[in-house]
Design a protein around this motif. Sequence first.
Motif, PDB file in Angstrom:
ATOM      1  N   GLU A 125      80.648  58.255  66.538  1.00 28.71           N
ATOM      2  CA  GLU A 125      81.107  57.476  65.391  1.00 28.71           C
ATOM      3  C   GLU A 125      80.037  57.615  64.310  1.00 28.71           C
ATOM      4  OE1 GLU A 125      82.447  52.941  64.101  1.00 28.71           O
ATOM      5  OE2 GLU A 125      81.606  53.306  66.101  1.00 28.71           O
ATOM      6  N   ALA A 126      80.414  58.226  63.209  1.00 27.28           N
ATOM      7  CA  ALA A 126      79.451  58.492  62.143  1.00 27.28           C
ATOM      8  C   ALA A 126      80.129  58.349  60.795  1.00 27.28           C
ATOM      9  CB  ALA A 126      78.872  59.895  62.300  1.00 27.28           C
ATOM     10  N   TYR A 127      79.339  57.967  59.793  1.00 24.15           N
ATOM     11  CA  TYR A 127      79.861  57.754  58.450  1.00 24.15           C
ATOM     12  C   TYR A 127      78.901  58.312  57.401  1.00 24.15           C
ATOM     13  CZ  TYR A 127      82.730  54.413  60.990  1.00 24.15           C
ATOM     14  OH  TYR A 127      83.575  53.839  61.915  1.00 24.15           O
ATOM     15  N   PHE A 128      79.450  58.550  56.220  1.00 26.35           N
ATOM     16  CA  PHE A 128      78.644  58.872  55.054  1.00 26.35           C
ATOM     17  C   PHE A 128      78.191  57.574  54.392  1.00 26.35           C
ATOM     18  CE2 PHE A 128      81.096  63.054  54.141  1.00 26.35           C
ATOM     19  CZ  PHE A 128      80.150  63.804  54.808  1.00 26.35           C
ATOM     20  N   VAL A 129      76.972  57.579  53.879  1.00 26.02           N
ATOM     21  CA  VAL A 129      76.506  56.494  53.017  1.00 26.02           C
ATOM     22  C   VAL A 129      76.204  57.118  51.661  1.00 26.02           C
ATOM     23  CG1 VAL A 129      74.797  54.687  52.634  1.00 26.02           C
ATOM     24  CG2 VAL A 129      75.542  55.218  54.965  1.00 26.02           C
ATOM     25  N   LEU A 130      76.886  56.624  50.628  1.00 24.84           N
ATOM     26  CA  LEU A 130      76.718  57.150  49.287  1.00 24.84           C
ATOM     27  C   LEU A 130      75.819  56.223  48.482  1.00 24.84           C
ATOM     28  CD1 LEU A 130      79.272  58.612  50.379  1.00 24.84           C
ATOM     29  CD2 LEU A 130      80.113  58.667  48.044  1.00 24.84           C
ATOM     30  N   VAL A 131      74.744  56.794  47.965  1.00 21.55           N
ATOM     31  CA  VAL A 131      73.769  56.077  47.142  1.00 21.55           C
ATOM     32  C   VAL A 131      73.553  56.900  45.868  1.00 21.55           C
ATOM     33  CG1 VAL A 131      72.613  54.891  49.064  1.00 21.55           C
ATOM     34  CG2 VAL A 131      71.871  57.186  48.407  1.00 21.55           C
ATOM     35  N   PRO A 132      72.828  56.373  44.874  1.00 24.17           N
ATOM     36  CA  PRO A 132      72.668  57.138  43.624  1.00 24.17           C
ATOM     37  C   PRO A 132      72.124  58.554  43.837  1.00 24.17           C
ATOM     38  CG  PRO A 132      71.911  54.889  43.313  1.00 24.17           C
ATOM     39  CD  PRO A 132      72.204  55.043  44.785  1.00 24.17           C
ATOM     40  N   LYS A 133      72.915  59.543  43.453  1.00 22.37           N
ATOM     41  CA  LYS A 133      72.547  60.963  43.486  1.00 22.37           C
ATOM     42  C   LYS A 133      72.180  61.468  44.878  1.00 22.37           C
ATOM     43  CE  LYS A 133      70.929  60.913  38.721  1.00 22.37           C
ATOM     44  NZ  LYS A 133      69.818  61.182  37.789  1.00 22.37           N
ATOM     45  N   HIS A 134      72.720  60.825  45.913  1.00 23.53           N
ATOM     46  CA  HIS A 134      72.383  61.245  47.273  1.00 23.53           C
ATOM     47  C   HIS A 134      73.460  60.772  48.255  1.00 23.53           C
ATOM     48  CE1 HIS A 134      69.813  62.810  50.356  1.00 23.53           C
ATOM     49  NE2 HIS A 134      69.659  61.639  50.952  1.00 23.53           N
ATOM     50  N   ILE A 135      73.468  61.429  49.405  1.00 22.27           N
ATOM     51  CA  ILE A 135      74.360  61.043  50.493  1.00 22.27           C
ATOM     52  C   ILE A 135      73.627  61.279  51.808  1.00 22.27           C
ATOM     53  CG2 ILE A 135      75.439  63.343  50.486  1.00 22.27           C
ATOM     54  CD1 ILE A 135      78.011  62.058  51.466  1.00 22.27           C
TER      55      ILE A 135
END
Length: 201
Positions: A125-135
């Motif tokens: 079980e894995a997810y993307f985390v989206l932050v400013p100008k990065h993932i």
Amino acid sequence: MLIKNRFVKYFSFFLSAIFIVYVIYMIITSFFIVKNQFIDIGDSTYVNQVRTDDYTIKLATYLTKDCNGDKTCEVQSMLDFVTAIPYKINESVARSSKQVVTQNFGDCDDKSNLLISLLKVRRYEAYFVLVPKHIFVIVNMEKELVNKRALYVNDKAFYILESTAAGSKIGFNLKYKFDEISAIVDPFVNKKLIVKNLEYK
């Protein structure tokens, strides 16, 4: 002459019908591509290129073959492989797993797409985390790791995997504040998680 004209008329009708069916097919296909790859995050749109194809399955199997089911070994082996790929900014949209590996470079989008695809085919079980100008990627290990801080999403522990830091380990330190997290995304269903509780401890 009448028979010939009738044949031309029916043949033209047949070609027109095939063209209409093809156009409808392309519209439906385009709709599902957009639905499965494009995620609106505030004022921007994220395009994922996750894969669960034969190439990714074979690669994940090869990378974890010596782990004998040890989850920490499996995740670290896949992370080591991805972080060893040279970091280079990709000016176009993110690329598929195979493209990143064969071209031997990638930015955070490319490498995170590759890493989460490898994790998915190994049933993590894995997810993307989206932050400013990065993932970056977070993964649940089914058990809490000793001496490792985790991002708790709705009271469930997820460990940060930083695909762009060469030699990084499971449980990379969170470098962002919670209000900088634009979204936590499941790219395989193309939806943002509903986050009711978020902690880092």
